[in-house]
Design a protein around this motif. Structure first.
Motif, PDB file in Angstrom:
ATOM      1  N   SER A  17      -4.663   1.500  -4.477  1.00 17.55           N
ATOM      2  CA  SER A  17      -5.754   1.427  -3.497  1.00 17.55           C
ATOM      3  C   SER A  17      -6.993   2.223  -3.884  1.00 17.55           C
ATOM      4  CB  SER A  17      -5.253   1.931  -2.143  1.00 17.55           C
ATOM      5  OG  SER A  17      -4.098   1.233  -1.781  1.00 17.55           O
ATOM      6  N   LYS A  18      -6.810   3.507  -4.199  1.00 20.35           N
ATOM      7  CA  LYS A  18      -7.970   4.370  -4.447  1.00 20.35           C
ATOM      8  C   LYS A  18      -8.338   4.335  -5.932  1.00 20.35           C
ATOM      9  CE  LYS A  18      -7.115   5.643  -0.167  1.00 20.35           C
ATOM     10  NZ  LYS A  18      -7.909   5.560   1.035  1.00 20.35           N
ATOM     11  N   ARG A  72      -3.605  -4.149  -0.703  1.00 18.95           N
ATOM     12  CA  ARG A  72      -2.380  -3.598  -0.131  1.00 18.95           C
ATOM     13  C   ARG A  72      -1.266  -3.528  -1.173  1.00 18.95           C
ATOM     14  NH1 ARG A  72      -3.833  -0.712   1.804  1.00 18.95           N
ATOM     15  NH2 ARG A  72      -2.055  -0.222   3.133  1.00 18.95           N
ATOM     16  N   LEU A  97       5.045   5.406   2.287  1.00 21.44           N
ATOM     17  CA  LEU A  97       5.287   6.595   3.112  1.00 21.44           C
ATOM     18  C   LEU A  97       6.260   6.249   4.244  1.00 21.44           C
ATOM     19  CD1 LEU A  97       1.642   7.983   3.450  1.00 21.44           C
ATOM     20  CD2 LEU A  97       3.564   9.151   2.324  1.00 21.44           C
ATOM     21  N   SER A 103       0.743   3.236   2.270  1.00 21.62           N
ATOM     22  CA  SER A 103       1.140   3.387   3.675  1.00 21.62           C
ATOM     23  C   SER A 103       2.588   2.950   3.890  1.00 21.62           C
ATOM     24  CB  SER A 103       0.243   2.539   4.585  1.00 21.62           C
ATOM     25  OG  SER A 103      -1.095   2.941   4.455  1.00 21.62           O
ATOM     26  N   ASP A 151       2.767  12.659  -2.009  1.00 19.88           N
ATOM     27  CA  ASP A 151       1.817  11.558  -1.820  1.00 19.88           C
ATOM     28  C   ASP A 151       0.713  11.715  -2.863  1.00 19.88           C
ATOM     29  OD1 ASP A 151      -0.236   9.886  -1.063  1.00 19.88           O
ATOM     30  OD2 ASP A 151      -0.124  10.371   1.067  1.00 19.88           O
ATOM     31  N   TYR A 199       1.034  10.971   8.464  1.00 26.13           N
ATOM     32  CA  TYR A 199       2.244  11.803   8.393  1.00 26.13           C
ATOM     33  C   TYR A 199       2.807  12.076   9.791  1.00 26.13           C
ATOM     34  CZ  TYR A 199       0.244  12.715   3.741  1.00 26.13           C
ATOM     35  OH  TYR A 199      -0.316  12.587   2.490  1.00 26.13           O
ATOM     36  N   TYR A 256     -13.487  13.430  -0.714  1.00 29.52           N
ATOM     37  CA  TYR A 256     -13.777  13.991   0.604  1.00 29.52           C
ATOM     38  C   TYR A 256     -14.192  15.454   0.463  1.00 29.52           C
ATOM     39  CZ  TYR A 256     -10.565  10.152   1.680  1.00 29.52           C
ATOM     40  OH  TYR A 256      -9.941   8.932   1.730  1.00 29.52           O
ATOM     41  N   TYR A 293      -4.147   9.706  -4.787  1.00 29.62           N
ATOM     42  CA  TYR A 293      -5.443  10.078  -5.413  1.00 29.62           C
ATOM     43  C   TYR A 293      -5.237  10.711  -6.791  1.00 29.62           C
ATOM     44  CZ  TYR A 293      -7.324   9.398  -0.701  1.00 29.62           C
ATOM     45  OH  TYR A 293      -7.674   8.859   0.509  1.00 29.62           O
ATOM     46  N   GLY A 299       0.817  -1.214   0.000  1.00 24.35           N
ATOM     47  CA  GLY A 299       0.000   0.000   0.000  1.00 24.35           C
ATOM     48  C   GLY A 299       0.848   1.260   0.000  1.00 24.35           C
ATOM     49  N   ASN A 315       0.494  16.601  -0.616  1.00 24.20           N
ATOM     50  CA  ASN A 315      -0.517  15.571  -0.893  1.00 24.20           C
ATOM     51  C   ASN A 315      -1.621  16.195  -1.746  1.00 24.20           C
ATOM     52  OD1 ASN A 315      -3.187  14.118   1.073  1.00 24.20           O
ATOM     53  ND2 ASN A 315      -2.214  13.253  -0.716  1.00 24.20           N
TER      54      ASN A 315
HETATM   55  C1  LIG Z   1      -3.403  10.679   1.453  1.00 19.27           C
HETATM   56  C2  LIG Z   1      -3.237   9.218   1.635  1.00 19.27           C
HETATM   57  N1  LIG Z   1      -2.024   8.677   1.467  1.00 19.27           N
HETATM   58  C3  LIG Z   1      -1.805   7.365   1.625  1.00 19.27           C
HETATM   59  C4  LIG Z   1      -2.836   6.521   1.978  1.00 19.27           C
HETATM   60  C5  LIG Z   1      -2.526   5.069   2.178  1.00 19.27           C
HETATM   61  O1  LIG Z   1      -3.115   4.299   1.213  1.00 19.27           O
HETATM   62  P1  LIG Z   1      -2.987   2.723   1.159  1.00 19.27           P
HETATM   63  O2  LIG Z   1      -4.350   2.189   1.451  1.00 19.27           O
HETATM   64  O3  LIG Z   1      -2.524   2.463  -0.245  1.00 19.27           O
HETATM   65  O4  LIG Z   1      -1.976   2.305   2.160  1.00 19.27           O
HETATM   66  C6  LIG Z   1      -4.117   7.029   2.179  1.00 19.27           C
HETATM   67  C7  LIG Z   1      -5.231   6.165   2.614  1.00 19.27           C
HETATM   68  O5  LIG Z   1      -6.290   6.578   3.009  1.00 19.27           O
HETATM   69  C8  LIG Z   1      -4.326   8.412   2.005  1.00 19.27           C
HETATM   70  O6  LIG Z   1      -5.541   8.970   2.161  1.00 19.27           O
END
Ligand SMILES: Cc1ncc(COP(=O)(O)O)c(C=O)c1O
Length: 373
Positions: free
Chosen positions: A227-228, A236, A99, A96, A196, A123, A313, A199, A94, A164
């Motif tokens: 993911s999105k 993941r 990052l 996540s 990041d 973050y 959002y 999206y 992911g 982001n």
């Molecule tokens: C801005 C942002 N970065 C990273 C992620 C992490 O995404 P992932 O589900 O791919 O770990 C998210 C998940 O909500 C997010 O909103």
């Protein structure tokens, strides 16, 4: 009992989870960052075939399968903004994990990480876990991040700033000029910009831009994910890309923390990235319609909402007690302060849900507003 590390003691469970726990089981959940679309069937099928053929049984290369890295590299070529060598990509668990790798590999104890407030919850937490010092900075009225605010916040101790766009929790999309400025700041101040971009395709007004396209130094790393874009949060699968020197450092963290991203997910992601992209267009069109319904509804209720131009959002300004009133009446939204101090007075509404449900939720939000005003 033994002591816990001070790093972990500085991190608490996300405020989003607390909201879910407070809500009843049949509540309308506008708190979650999860598209309500299925993963494209060709992506699912690729994973099924890989599993059935025995191609997903073993570790892959630490950086990920060459097929997936070629698909990610081809995606950036297709987008036309910048190109990425297959050696300069790590497939991660992911966005996540991406990052985490980026922060872990670049932040020494006590060094500062600048990020938007309100901003994505990881973050602050990941900065603490790296023993860095979080430096949240406020946003403009329209909830975009002003490059001047970032530049003013930079000190000799700054290691990283995070951009982001499109953003969680605000839905804000940075202009091309802003993104150019972020690239300049990374170059001139010799600090790393972590961009990041999970999206990146969910943009309604304007276009997505990456500082990677404008930086003259190698001071930008980009975080991406399936993911999105492909509604694959459960799979993941994300990635990080940057200069080879940076990738090799992040790989050290990834190798010991994760070894490699899950093999079935890598096959699914490769198919998602190389297959038909219509499912993405359909999802983005649906999100845009819902955004418009939500913005109209919030305006009718009398709540001011900076127009979100991407992601899924919205962040209206809300009166005190509003979030609790909504939750008590069966609509889950997240209080702005879950995303940082400057989020106070706002709430995050995720509109990754059908229009009829959104309309129902708007009725409830109207009642909640009347109750607290
Ligand atoms: C801005 C942002 N970065 C990273 C992620 C992490 O995404 P992932 O589900 O791919 O770990 C998210 C998940 O909500 C997010 O909103």
């Amino acid at each position: 009992m033994t002591e816990f590390s001070h790093r972990v003691e500085q991190v608490s469970m996300s405020g989003i989870r607390e909201v879910f726990e407070a809500a009843s089981e049949d509540a309308i959940n506008l708190g979650i960052g999860q598209p309500d679309f299925p993963t494209p069937s060709h992506a699912r099928q690729a994973a099924v075939e890989a599993v059935e053929n025995g191609n997903a049984d073993a570790y892959t290369s630490n950086k990920g399968t060459i097929g997936l890295r070629e698909a990610i590299s081809a995606k950036y070529d297709r987008d036309g903004a910048f190109s990425v060598d297959t050696d300069d990509i790590i497939a991660t668990s992911g966005g996540s994990e991406a990052l985490h790798l980026a922060i872990e590999a670049h932040v020494d104890p006590g060094e500062e990480v600048i990020f938007p407030d309100p901003g994505f919850v990881s973050y602050d937490a990941l900065t603490h876990l790296a023993d860095g010092t979080p430096k949240p900075v406020g946003l403009r009225e329209d909830l975009t991040l002003d490059p001047a605010t970032v530049e003013d916040a930079i000190t000799d101790d700054t290691a990283v700033f995070i951009v982001n766009s499109p953003a969680n929790p605000t839905g804000a999309v940075q202009s091309e000029d802003d993104i150019r400025e972020f690239a300049r700041i990374a170059d001139e101040h010799d600090v790393l910009c972590i961009s990041d971009e999970v999206y990146e395709y969910i943009v309604f007004d304007g276009e997505h831009h990456s500082p990677m396209a404008y930086a003259e130094s190698d001071n930008v790393v980009v975080v991406g994910a399936c993911s999105k874009t492909y509604s694959m949060t459960g799979w993941r699968l994300g990635w990080v890309t940057g200069s080879n020197e940076r990738i090799e450092r992040m790989l050290r963290v990834h190798q010991y923390m994760q070894a490699c991203a899950s093999a079935p997910a890598q096959f699914a992601a490769e198919a998602a990235l190389t297959g038909p992209q219509e499912p993405v267009d359909e999802m983005v069109t649906a999100f845009e319609e819902r955004r418009d319904v939500l913005l109209d509804g919030l305006a009718d209720i009398g709540l001011d909402t900076p127009t979100p131009r991407g992601a899924f959002y919205a962040m209206p300004e809300v009166p005190e007690g509003w979030v609790d009133e909504c939750i008590d009446r069966g609509v889950v939204v997240v209080p702005g302060e879950a995303f940082g101090e400057h989020g106070e007075g706002y709430a995050r509404i995720s509109y990754a849900t059908g229009i009829e449900t959104l309309k129902e939720a708007l009725e409830v939000m109207g009642e909640a507003t009347r109750a607290v005003r």
